[in-house]
Scaffold this motif. Structure first.
Motif, mmCIF file in Angstrom:
data_model
loop_
_atom_site.group_PDB
_atom_site.id
_atom_site.type_symbol
_atom_site.label_atom_id
_atom_site.label_comp_id
_atom_site.label_asym_id
_atom_site.label_seq_id
_atom_site.Cartn_x
_atom_site.Cartn_y
_atom_site.Cartn_z
ATOM 1 N N THR A 108 12.230 -10.577 24.244
ATOM 2 C CA THR A 108 12.803 -10.738 22.901
ATOM 3 C C THR A 108 14.316 -10.901 22.973
ATOM 4 O O THR A 108 14.903 -11.747 22.281
ATOM 5 C CB THR A 108 12.448 -9.521 22.038
ATOM 6 O OG1 THR A 108 11.027 -9.403 21.950
ATOM 7 C CG2 THR A 108 13.017 -9.666 20.629
ATOM 8 N N VAL A 136 15.083 -14.424 24.301
ATOM 9 C CA VAL A 136 14.871 -15.458 23.284
ATOM 10 C C VAL A 136 15.968 -15.403 22.225
ATOM 11 O O VAL A 136 16.510 -16.430 21.796
ATOM 12 C CB VAL A 136 13.479 -15.302 22.646
ATOM 13 C CG1 VAL A 136 13.313 -16.236 21.455
ATOM 14 C CG2 VAL A 136 12.394 -15.589 23.674
ATOM 15 N N THR A 137 16.309 -14.199 21.797
ATOM 16 C CA THR A 137 17.369 -14.054 20.797
ATOM 17 C C THR A 137 18.707 -14.537 21.333
ATOM 18 O O THR A 137 19.479 -15.216 20.631
ATOM 19 C CB THR A 137 17.474 -12.591 20.361
ATOM 20 O OG1 THR A 137 16.203 -12.151 19.878
ATOM 21 C CG2 THR A 137 18.504 -12.419 19.259
ATOM 22 N N LEU A 184 13.009 -21.242 16.845
ATOM 23 C CA LEU A 184 13.301 -19.981 17.525
ATOM 24 C C LEU A 184 12.343 -18.888 17.077
ATOM 25 O O LEU A 184 11.935 -18.038 17.879
ATOM 26 C CB LEU A 184 14.748 -19.568 17.243
ATOM 27 C CG LEU A 184 15.831 -20.440 17.895
ATOM 28 C CD1 LEU A 184 17.204 -19.988 17.448
ATOM 29 C CD2 LEU A 184 15.709 -20.392 19.413
ATOM 30 N N GLY A 185 11.982 -18.900 15.783
ATOM 31 C CA GLY A 185 11.018 -17.919 15.305
ATOM 32 C C GLY A 185 9.661 -18.092 15.963
ATOM 33 O O GLY A 185 9.022 -17.110 16.372
ATOM 34 N N GLU A 204 9.925 -16.910 19.380
ATOM 35 C CA GLU A 204 9.943 -15.450 19.424
ATOM 36 C C GLU A 204 8.529 -14.885 19.350
ATOM 37 O O GLU A 204 8.170 -13.960 20.097
ATOM 38 C CB GLU A 204 10.787 -14.906 18.260
ATOM 39 C CG GLU A 204 10.886 -13.402 18.212
ATOM 40 C CD GLU A 204 11.729 -12.843 19.329
ATOM 41 O OE1 GLU A 204 11.582 -11.651 19.603
ATOM 42 O OE2 GLU A 204 12.509 -13.596 19.936
#
Length: 409
Positions: free
Chosen positions: A18, A21-22, A137-138, A141
């Motif tokens: 996470t 990715v963030t 991106l979501g 995620e």
């Protein structure tokens, strides 16, 4: 322990993925936003300085006095206050205007020929690109979290498997060794007791009698350690002993344990009271293990309470749980040591040693879904509180059927 280790690995793996990715999303969004802003401002400045009023660049509208705006121009433009300011100061003015669910960049400046021109750039396409980026991106995620969950489970099983195997072997060794040692220790203890009685009957010298008494005490304590190890191994075996769970009346059990320790409390000149409701309080568990836990609490209080002291055992129902509290008037302990008392063979600051008893007590309580806490202060005694989930009482036995006698009609 194995389940906690697997869960911890899964959580750490998920957190790392996470975070990655963030981090990547934040960097991509920042780079994209800056690149778009620079490109837009370059096009805006070029349009304001050199753009053809009749054929402006894409997404740009140009306004000038006496020039009719092109068809489809956004409403609310030009910003006439900026025209007035530029004519007065001859310095370019830039601003951001939010209208019609989009953002416009507006630049007003004087050209080389002296005319004042206002360029308006519509950023709706850039904003859409940014929204699509965040949507991607979501999705990444979510996919990353799913991948983290799968990866965490796989890594957890692969990495914790040796630990699980080692724990299983350790538990098996403790169980086998305890079983093998139990019989010879019992035989030695019995033989020492017989020798102690013979020594008393034959009037042997006092040093011999005292030595036999100390030997009997040592062998007895060794037997208690073996019993503790056996109980600990059986509890850590997981649900294997679930079938042994029965509703246990903790009030009756506590009174029985206090009665069993009557000789010790009388020899130590201790006052022991049991305060509980007149009706039973049931918990679902293994009676022998719970008896050992309550006995450990009482034995610990007896061992740390000086002659003439007082021990109180209180049982109450608290919010769907049965709470058992043992309070003594002993020397107490430092509050900072409250949690460490439940460590195996913990040695307190004043030299006191707690062995396996309290550690086994926590294992028993945890196995039964409960909690145990200690509280105390130096010179003010100690209080141990065990809270266990309450359960329904056992079903009442069915009345036996009376035989029906046949009669003549």
């Amino acid at each position: 322990m194995v389940r906690r280790a697997r869960l911890r690995i899964a959580v750490i793996t998920g957190a790392i993925i996470t975070l990655l990715v963030t981090l990547v999303g934040g960097i991509a969004s920042t780079v994209m936003t800056r690149a778009q802003d620079e490109q837009v401002r370059r096009e805006l400045r070029y349009g304001a300085a050199r753009g053809d009023l009749s054929s402006p660049p894409g997404c740009t509208w140009l306004y000038a006095p006496g020039v009719t705006p092109l068809a489809g121009a956004p409403a609310g433009f030009p910003v006439r206050d900026d025209f007035v300011q530029v004519r007065r100061t001859r310095e370019a003015v830039e601003r951001t205007v939010r209208r019609e669910n989009t953002v416009y960049l507006v630049r007003t400046q004087a050209r080389a020929d002296g005319n004042v021109v206002q360029a308006v750039f519509d950023m709706r396409f850039q904003l859409a690109d940014r929204a699509h980026l965040w949507y991607a991106l979501g999705v990444a995620e979510v996919v990353g979290l799913l991948a983290a969950a799968v990866t965490g489970v796989v890594l957890g099983r692969l990495s914790v498997a040796p630990l699980a195997e080692a724990l299983t072997r350790q538990r098996r060794f403790v169980t086998d060794a305890s079983h093998e040692l139990r019989t010879p220790i019992t035989q030695v203890y019995t033989r020492v007791q017989v020798l102690s009685r013979q020594a008393a009957a034959e009037d042997l010298p006092a040093p011999h009698r005292e030595g036999l008494a100390r030997l009997a005490g040592s062998v007895g304590r060794l037997g208690e350690v073996i019993d503790d190890l056996l109980l600990s191994a059986s509890l850590t075996a997981g649900p294997a002993r679930r079938a042994e769970h029965r509703p246990v009346d903790v009030v009756a059990l506590a009174r029985s344990v206090v009665a069993e320790e009557a000789d010790r409390t009388r020899d130590g000149r201790l006052a022991v009271t049991v305060d509980g409701p007149p009706h039973p309080l049931y918990v679902d568990g293994i009676e022998s293990a719970l008896r050992r836990a309550v006995g450990e609490l009482l034995s610990n209080a007896i061992g740390h309470t000086p002659p003439g002291g007082r021990i109180e055992v209180v049982l109450v129902r608290v919010g769907g749980a049965v709470e058992l509290t043992v309070t003594d008037t002993g020397p107490g302990f430092e509050p900072a040591e409250a949690e460490r008392l439940f460590e195996r063979f913990h040695r307190s600051g004043d030299g006191g040693r707690y062995g396996l008893g309290l550690a086994l007590l926590r294992e028993v309580v945890t196995h039964h879904g409960g909690t145990v806490a200690a509280a105390g202060r130096p010179g003010r005694g100690a209080r141990f509180t065990v809270r266990l989930p309450e359960c329904a009482p056992p079903p009442a036995p069915l009345p036996s059927a009376r035989p029906v006698r046949a009669g003549r009609t």
